[in-house]
Design an enzyme around this catalytic site. Structure first.
Site, PDB file in Angstrom:
ATOM      1  N   ARG A  50       0.804  -1.221   0.000  1.00 34.04           N
ATOM      2  CA  ARG A  50       0.000   0.000   0.000  1.00 34.04           C
ATOM      3  C   ARG A  50       0.842   1.279   0.000  1.00 34.04           C
ATOM      4  NH1 ARG A  50      -5.139   0.024   2.325  1.00 34.04           N
ATOM      5  NH2 ARG A  50      -4.527  -1.827   3.507  1.00 34.04           N
ATOM      6  N   CYS A  86     -26.444  -2.673  -8.475  1.00 30.78           N
ATOM      7  CA  CYS A  86     -27.708  -2.841  -7.754  1.00 30.78           C
ATOM      8  C   CYS A  86     -27.516  -3.376  -6.353  1.00 30.78           C
ATOM      9  CB  CYS A  86     -28.610  -3.765  -8.559  1.00 30.78           C
ATOM     10  SG  CYS A  86     -28.836  -3.148 -10.226  1.00 30.78           S
TER      11      CYS A  86
HETATM   12  N1  LLP Z   1       3.067  -9.200   2.949  1.00 29.10           N
HETATM   13  C1  LLP Z   1       2.049 -10.034   3.225  1.00 29.10           C
HETATM   14  C2  LLP Z   1       2.338 -11.404   3.625  1.00 29.10           C
HETATM   15  C3  LLP Z   1       0.729  -9.567   3.132  1.00 29.10           C
HETATM   16  O1  LLP Z   1      -0.287 -10.391   3.421  1.00 29.10           O
HETATM   17  C4  LLP Z   1       0.471  -8.227   2.725  1.00 29.10           C
HETATM   18  C5  LLP Z   1      -0.900  -7.717   2.596  1.00 29.10           C
HETATM   19  C6  LLP Z   1       1.571  -7.413   2.430  1.00 29.10           C
HETATM   20  C7  LLP Z   1       2.864  -7.932   2.561  1.00 29.10           C
HETATM   21  C8  LLP Z   1       1.423  -5.987   1.980  1.00 29.10           C
HETATM   22  O2  LLP Z   1       0.840  -5.211   2.981  1.00 29.10           O
HETATM   23  P1  LLP Z   1       0.656  -3.614   2.786  1.00 29.10           P
HETATM   24  O3  LLP Z   1       2.038  -3.015   2.829  1.00 29.10           O
HETATM   25  O4  LLP Z   1      -0.008  -3.385   1.493  1.00 29.10           O
HETATM   26  O5  LLP Z   1      -0.172  -3.220   3.933  1.00 29.10           O
HETATM   27  N2  LLP Z   1      -7.262  -5.437   0.601  1.00 29.10           N
HETATM   28  C9  LLP Z   1      -6.950  -4.769   1.853  1.00 29.10           C
HETATM   29  C10 LLP Z   1      -5.517  -4.999   2.287  1.00 29.10           C
HETATM   30  C11 LLP Z   1      -5.133  -6.463   2.427  1.00 29.10           C
HETATM   31  C12 LLP Z   1      -3.687  -6.668   2.786  1.00 29.10           C
HETATM   32  C13 LLP Z   1      -3.309  -8.099   2.702  1.00 29.10           C
HETATM   33  N3  LLP Z   1      -1.929  -8.399   2.938  1.00 29.10           N
HETATM   34  C14 LLP Z   1      -7.276  -3.289   1.696  1.00 29.10           C
HETATM   35  O6  LLP Z   1      -7.733  -2.880   0.630  1.00 29.10           O
HETATM   36  O7  LLP Z   1      -7.108  -2.515   2.649  1.00 29.10           O
END
Ligand code: LLP
Length: 420
Positions: free
Chosen positions: A281, A347
């Site tokens: 992110r 919808c």
């Molecule tokens: N590493 C692992 C093992 C993960 O499961 C994730 C994200 C990341 C790295 C990356 O994390 P970040 O830096 O993006 O926080 N769909 C959700 C977020 C799900 C995150 C899942 N794992 C949303 O839209 O907020």
């Protein structure tokens, strides 16, 4: 939004040197638009803080897997974090290297393990004893040794949304902390595994450093025990998860965050180990917007609705997590603002993108939904038989179509009707 990449020029939103209004004219809406400059800056914030230290960045592909986005990172020498063989194929197609890629995920299939082993990934982040056995078997059948790290669940509260909090005992992820030492001993006994690291991932959209330090303390304590048991742990993978500003959140500066973690590890006497980061992110979230056009304004008894051409199938986060995304006009108007719920044509009452937003708008106007670069397009679907949006990468004065808008006929091309 990254201020330098997204800004107004004479009341018109620009992405770097390109007018967002002209992009919408040329490529239609809904439209995802990414800034190469914003991607590059975010990556540098991590990479510069890692420079000269034993630390590497692995871009979490799940946050944004467009080939052009991955390629921008690959050119800068990034590693990658994948969770499927599909993501591995994308990394390779985008110019990334298997030997810089770690394979995470709680349910890898034997076929995925085989593909990743054959490609030569850097490490498998394993989450259970049955997965260790399965990987050992696959490696044996290929006459290889699989490099392995165990994802340990440190049982810390990441203080984020329950759906994106992953390091608590109640989560499905990782090996329970109390079982970790014994699990390492078992892995060590398996002839076709090479135990090389430890990892964790405590959640996403985390806006404080303290949960990371708590998790690290537990991990390092475990590393000492495991090494006392005769194994050697070369790397510590701290996972991803640093949050971004969607509204008024104040996450730590990326460089500060990296330095704090690396210093902490050194102070605890573990400076000789390599540290892996898996950000998603914070690399892509504020490097992208979703452009959408207002179809209708619909005054209601209790609420006014701005019905736009993007929907929950394009950006699922509001519907799924009640997530907040700032919504701004592409061309500013001087008129008085009114309060609207910005909603899509799908919808479902859950199909909303923003609630109670003060906007001065008219039908036909364009809106930009901000901070949409992470978990935006990748989570989009074809619900209501809606073709998925096109994606654009802006680089200075140039804009390039990096994914074509889907055609309706593509959506059912693989379907067939019964012959009689
Ligand atoms: N590493 C692992 C093992 C993960 O499961 C994730 C994200 C990341 C790295 C990356 O994390 P970040 O830096 O993006 O926080 N769909 C959700 C977020 C799900 C995150 C899942 N794992 C949303 O839209 O907020």
């Amino acid at each position: 939004m990254s201020h330098s990449a997204f800004h107004y020029v004479d009341g018109v939103l620009h992405v770097e040197g390109v007018s967002a209004a002209s992009l919408a004219e040329q490529f239609g809406t809904p439209l995802y638009v990414y800034s190469r400059d914003a991607l590059t800056r975010a990556y540098h914030a991590y990479a510069d803080a890692c420079a000269g230290r034993r630390a590497t960045v692995h871009v979490a592909v799940k946050a944004n897997s467009n080939l052009a986005v991955l390629n921008v990172f690959a050119r800068m020498g990034a590693g990658f974090d994948i969770v499927s063989s599909g993501e591995l194929a994308r990394v390779l197609a985008a110019g990334g290297k298997a030997e810089n890629t770690v394979f995470s995920g709680v349910g890898k299939s034997a076929a995925e393990m085989r593909e990743a082993l054959e490609a030569g990934v850097k490490c498998f982040n394993v989450e259970s004893i049955p997965e260790l056995h399965a990987l050992n078997e696959v490696a044996k059948s290929l006459g290889k040794k699989a490099p392995v790290s165990l994802r340990v669940n440190p049982d810390v509260d990441a203080k984020t949304h329950p759906y994106i909090s992953t390091g608590l005992k109640s989560n499905k992820f990782g090996v329970a902390f109390k079982d970790a030492r014994a699990t390492y001993a078992q892995a060590h006994e398996m002839a076709n595994l090479d135990v090389i690291g430890i990892d964790c991932h405590i959640g996403s959209q985390i806006t404080e450093v303290s949960p990371y330090l708590d998790a690290l303390d537990k991990l390092l304590e475990l590393v000492e025990q495991i090494e006392a048991d005769g194994m050697s742990i070369r790397h510590v993978d701290v996972g991803g998860g640093l949050g971004i500003t969607y509204d008024d959140e104040t996450p730590p500066d990326i460089g500060e965050f990296v330095k704090t973690l690396l210093d902490h590890i050194e102070k605890r006497g573990h400076g000789q180990r390599e540290v892996y980061f898996e950000p998603g992110r914070s690399l892509v979230g504020n490097a992208g917007v979703l452009l959408t056009r207002i179809e209708f304004l619909k005054p209601g008894e209790e609420k006014n609705f701005a019905i736009v051409d993007a929907a929950m199938n394009d950006l699922a986060r509001p519907a799924m997590y009640e997530a907040f995304h700032r919504i701004v006009p592409v061309v500013k108007r001087d008129e008085k603002a009114h309060k609207y719920d910005v909603v899509g044509p799908v919808c479902e009452s859950g199909d909303w993108l923003g609630r109670d937003r003060e906007l001065a708008i008219a039908p036909g106007d364009l809106l930009a939904i901000c901070s949409a670069g992470a978990y935006g397009f990748v989570m989009s679907s074809n619900y209501n038989t809606r073709p998925r949006a096109a994606e654009i990468m802006v680089d200075g004065e140039r804009a390039r179509l990096v994914r074509e808008r889907e055609e309706v006929t593509q959506l059912f091309a693989g379907e067939s009707i019964l012959p009689d």
